[in-house]
Write an enzyme that holds these catalytic residues in place. Structure first.
Site, PDB file in Angstrom:
ATOM      1  N   LEU A   1      37.249  43.001   6.141  1.00 39.56           N
ATOM      2  CA  LEU A   1      37.964  41.730   6.229  1.00 39.56           C
ATOM      3  C   LEU A   1      38.549  41.678   7.636  1.00 39.56           C
ATOM      4  O   LEU A   1      38.991  42.713   8.163  1.00 39.56           O
ATOM      5  CB  LEU A   1      39.096  41.671   5.201  1.00 39.56           C
ATOM      6  N   ASP A   2      38.572  40.480   8.238  1.00 36.64           N
ATOM      7  CA  ASP A   2      39.106  40.437   9.594  1.00 36.64           C
ATOM      8  C   ASP A   2      40.607  40.722   9.596  1.00 36.64           C
ATOM      9  O   ASP A   2      41.265  40.691   8.555  1.00 36.64           O
ATOM     10  CB  ASP A   2      38.759  39.119  10.305  1.00 36.64           C
ATOM     11  N   TYR A   3      41.133  40.987  10.770  1.00 38.25           N
ATOM     12  CA  TYR A   3      42.493  41.507  10.946  1.00 38.25           C
ATOM     13  C   TYR A   3      43.558  40.666  10.244  1.00 38.25           C
ATOM     14  O   TYR A   3      44.500  41.197   9.650  1.00 38.25           O
ATOM     15  CB  TYR A   3      42.783  41.597  12.449  1.00 38.25           C
TER      16      TYR A   3
END
Length: 258
Positions: free
Chosen positions: A121-123
């Site tokens: 999952l992105d940051y």
């Protein structure tokens, strides 16, 4: 037709310290009680090395033999563990970071040897990440051939219409790397400034949900992944995780062709 009797005889040849009764193996794999597993065997739903087995006395060594129930492979390894983790915002989907940012390792610690995340999952996104030290399972979950269904709750800037939501499913949008459609899009809540939608898609491309809605003028303000295949985020608190049961691992394995 497979010779059940000869299969049972061959299985007995593996009757050493590693061989276990077939119904016990099925019970350990999450198929139900011993009695239910015995019924599955006598009902002709279980194969060992590709041959039907109906003998309750059959013993199997999973290191050397392959067991399938209704065509799905039974996989048990006491050293394997699979986790469902709720990633908070501003946590890196990695096991370490040269820049010193908070990572998944900071949540799970060093309790599990060789554990790694299946996908990312992105940051700034939140929600469900699956982790395992089962290399075969990890390979299948992340392989494009077995892209599993993923469910997200996205909070968007602006008021999205139902028509646009449906168009993302029927027509899709064109991004830099090609056309992409959602499998499902439903508006949960909306007002003049914000829309909350539930979206379902199979693609595992980087930042795909944010890119889809950003491309039509509805930037994503918050993104939470709530489900991967049959595994749901449920009540796991942000920054926490739980160990999946054998039944859950079996359902995930089945979803990715194992």
């Amino acid at each position: 037709m497979p010779n059940a009797y000869s299969r049972a005889e061959k299985a007995h040849a593996h009757d050493d310290r590693n061989a276990v009764r077939l119904q016990k193996i099925l019970a350990q794999a999450g198929f139900g009680s011993r009695r239910k597993c015995e019924e599955m065997i006598t009902d002709g739903r279980v194969e060992v090395d590709g041959e039907l087995v109906t003998e309750l006395g059959t013993r199997v060594d999973l290191e050397h033999q392959q067991v399938r129930v209704d065509g799905s492979r039974v996989r048990i390894n006491p050293n394997h563990v699979t986790l469902a983790l709720n990633k908070p915002k501003r946590v890196l989907s990695a096991m370490e970071d040269p820049k010193g940012r908070y990572t998944l390792r900071d949540i799970v610690g060093d309790k599990y040897e060789r554990i790694f995340h299946m996908g990312r999952l992105d940051y700034d996104s939140e929600g469900l990440i699956l982790m395992t030290n089962d290399g075969e399972l990890s390979q299948h979950v992340m392989h494009p051939k077995y892209e599993v269904e993923k469910v997200y709750i996205a909070t968007l800037e602006g008021k999205l219409s139902g028509t646009v939501c449906r168009r993302l499913v029927t027509t899709g949008v064109q991004l830099d790397d090609g056309w992409i459609k959602l499998d499902h899009c439903a508006i949960i809540d909306s007002n003049r400034d914000t829309t909350i939608v539930k979206v379902v898609l199979h693609s595992g491309k980087n930042r795909i949900v944010r890119r889809i809605f950003g491309s039509i003028g509805f930037p994503v303000k918050r993104l939470v992944r709530t489900q991967i295949g049959p595994i749901k985020l449920g009540e796991i608190k942000p920054g926490s995780y739980r160990v999946l049961s054998q039944t859950e691992v079996r359902s995930l394995s089945k979803a990715v062709g194992l």
